[in-house]
Design a protein around this motif. Sequence first.
Motif, mmCIF file in Angstrom:
data_model
loop_
_atom_site.group_PDB
_atom_site.id
_atom_site.type_symbol
_atom_site.label_atom_id
_atom_site.label_comp_id
_atom_site.label_asym_id
_atom_site.label_seq_id
_atom_site.Cartn_x
_atom_site.Cartn_y
_atom_site.Cartn_z
ATOM 1 N N HIS A 155 -77.137 96.974 0.159
ATOM 2 C CA HIS A 155 -75.873 96.404 0.637
ATOM 3 C C HIS A 155 -74.946 96.060 -0.518
ATOM 4 N N LYS A 156 -75.512 95.511 -1.609
ATOM 5 C CA LYS A 156 -74.682 95.218 -2.782
ATOM 6 C C LYS A 156 -74.064 96.483 -3.353
ATOM 7 N N GLU A 157 -74.878 97.553 -3.467
ATOM 8 C CA GLU A 157 -74.339 98.818 -3.973
ATOM 9 C C GLU A 157 -73.251 99.359 -3.051
ATOM 10 N N HIS A 158 -73.470 99.230 -1.754
ATOM 11 C CA HIS A 158 -72.465 99.697 -0.790
ATOM 12 C C HIS A 158 -71.147 98.937 -0.944
ATOM 13 N N GLU A 159 -71.244 97.592 -1.095
ATOM 14 C CA GLU A 159 -70.028 96.797 -1.273
ATOM 15 C C GLU A 159 -69.327 97.133 -2.578
ATOM 16 N N GLN A 160 -70.106 97.355 -3.639
ATOM 17 C CA GLN A 160 -69.491 97.723 -4.915
ATOM 18 C C GLN A 160 -68.789 99.065 -4.823
ATOM 19 N N LEU A 161 -69.393 100.005 -4.108
ATOM 20 C CA LEU A 161 -68.730 101.307 -3.928
ATOM 21 C C LEU A 161 -67.457 101.174 -3.104
ATOM 22 N N SER A 164 -64.890 99.653 -5.425
ATOM 23 C CA SER A 164 -64.424 100.564 -6.472
ATOM 24 C C SER A 164 -63.361 101.535 -5.986
ATOM 25 N N GLY A 165 -63.230 101.725 -4.679
ATOM 26 C CA GLY A 165 -62.163 102.572 -4.154
ATOM 27 C C GLY A 165 -62.496 104.052 -4.146
ATOM 28 N N LEU A 166 -63.730 104.427 -4.487
ATOM 29 C CA LEU A 166 -64.115 105.832 -4.485
ATOM 30 C C LEU A 166 -64.559 106.244 -3.086
ATOM 31 N N SER A 167 -64.161 107.416 -2.681
ATOM 32 C CA SER A 167 -64.566 107.965 -1.391
ATOM 33 C C SER A 167 -65.226 109.317 -1.618
#
Length: 676
Positions: A155-161, A164-167
């Motif tokens: 979940h932390k990695e998901h929130e950071q992604l 970060s604005g990357l899609s």
Amino acid sequence: MGDQIQFIVEKLNQEPFRKNYNLISFDSLEPLQLLQLLSDVLGEIDPKHAVDIREELPEQTAKRMLNLLGILKYKPPGTVSDLSAFRQGLVTGSKAVIHPVLHWLLQRTNELRTRAYLARFLVKLEVPAEFLQDDTVADFNKQYEELMEAFKNLHKEHEQLKISGLSTAEIRRDISAMEEEKDQLAKRVERLKKRVETVQNHQRMLEIARQLRLEKEREESLAQQKQEQKSQLFHAEERLQRAQVQLKEMQHVVADSKPESLMKKLEEEINFNSYLVTEKIPGEMESKKTSVHYLEKVVAEPAMTQADLTALESELDEVNAQMNQLIEKRMITYEPTDSKFSMYRQQASIISRKKEAKAEELQAAKEEMSSLERQREQKSSQAHGLEGSEVLTEDEFKQYVSKLRSKNTFYKKKRLEIAEITAEYGILQRTEELLRQRHEAVQQQLQAIEEKKGISGYSYTQEELERVSAVKSEMDEVKGQTLDNMSEMVKKLNAMVTEKKASLAPVIKELRQLRQNCQELTEERDEKKIQYDSCVAGLETNRSALEQEVKGLLEECAQEESNYRYINCMKRNLEIQLQRAKDEMKAYMSPDPQERRRAVREQYSRIILEQENLGKKLREKQKVVRESHGSNMKQMKMWQDFERLMECKRDCFLKQQNQAAIGQIIQEGGKDRLVL
């Protein structure tokens, strides 16, 4: 409160609620409608709570909402006594309780939605310790905790992604662009290779270019290391300067102090720290533990109804009445010897409270001093980094500031004087110019008139005589006025002195009387204050004793109530067991065979008989199997050997067929050659 309701109405009229409320219609909602509205808002945050409250009991609704509000970390306003009122208000749909909850939920809907989503996976399931002794349960619990930690990390990695604005589309575009660039670079490299192959000694030139590139990279790394070492050197110099400043300060402190004063300071610090460790901090910890215990008891209790509240109020009235009776008995049996000790107890309690207050003030002052010391060190390091010179000490800085202030005030004063003089000079210069022009015009007219009359120069001589006589008369007047003024001033001063003495005489007498009265009132006030302090200390001591007594009675009442409930439960269990035993004896002693078969003894007897018969059959079967085991094993081995023999025959037959087919093909090939 009006702003709060307006905010709630605005949020409810927006998506996804769209309630179309106004202030009047929202304020006129019934308690049941308010509870349904709160349930809808909670359902928007957590879809599991989107239910119709008419289909569930009020206790279930309150429990469901309280559980979700606890997960969302909502803190109701007020103290522990207000929590029961909050719980009761939530059950009854009180506006004073539901409006703040709605305001808090609608302020942070997105954040609470995320928290509710995470709570479904991160609220840990508590397993009792006796179940964890089983290895299988312990392994499952460990695996459950590991999965929970893995979910947290994902979940932390998901929130950071997301932040970060990357899609995925952008990443794919970047990858495709990088692949195209890679292809272009590969083509360019191929073209350059083809060009270089035609040049003589191209391998040697490529080797030299590679070495040049390596040397440039090495030069860049060395430059970077040099920059890092410079920064490290700068930081080391800063630390050295700070250490030198601290050393100077410590030397200054040591030079000004004596061993006796240092020992005295250390003893004071040791006494203060020992007081904190032995008296203050344990008392605070005990009070915190008791408050936590009371809070846990309040949380563990179910939702209270009005009947429970009335029962508690009646119990409280009874306890208060008993407490008053005990106080009256104590006052009746009050001995005069206790009064001597009560005064000392009161003084001791007053001194202990003052000691606690001073300790808290000292602790706060020490914390403030340490924070100010840290700020001073930060500011001194910043100033040293900006200026590059030695930072001034506190005394030098005060002297410097005082000098600057005196110079600044002197500068401002002189600047004002210069401005005034400049302005006055301009005015006087203009006046002088105008008067000079008028004087020249008058002189010209006068000279023309004197020339006409034949007495040129008469006006100048007349002006000189008038000027000399005017100066003489002015000097005489000044001398006379000075003497007169001095004599009048002396007379006036003497008269004023006598007048002031005469007017101040009654005032001085009255002041003496007032001073005497003030001294008497001050003494009386000190005596009254001592009496008041002793009375307050006595009342405080009595109050604390009564509070301790009430606390002990409440704990005893709670203990007795728990014992009563435990005894009732044990009594019910024993009654049930006794009833079962009576029914068993009745069925066993009954003459009816059908009734006797229902008895537990008969049932267990039948089951035991069936199991004995089954065991007998299994033993006979085991005996038969043991007797035929050898012959059966021999027969199984013979069948296995027979199976191997048949497989060998099959393999030989297949090989023979393959060889016959190959020979037939060879014979046919020989016949064809003979025909040719």
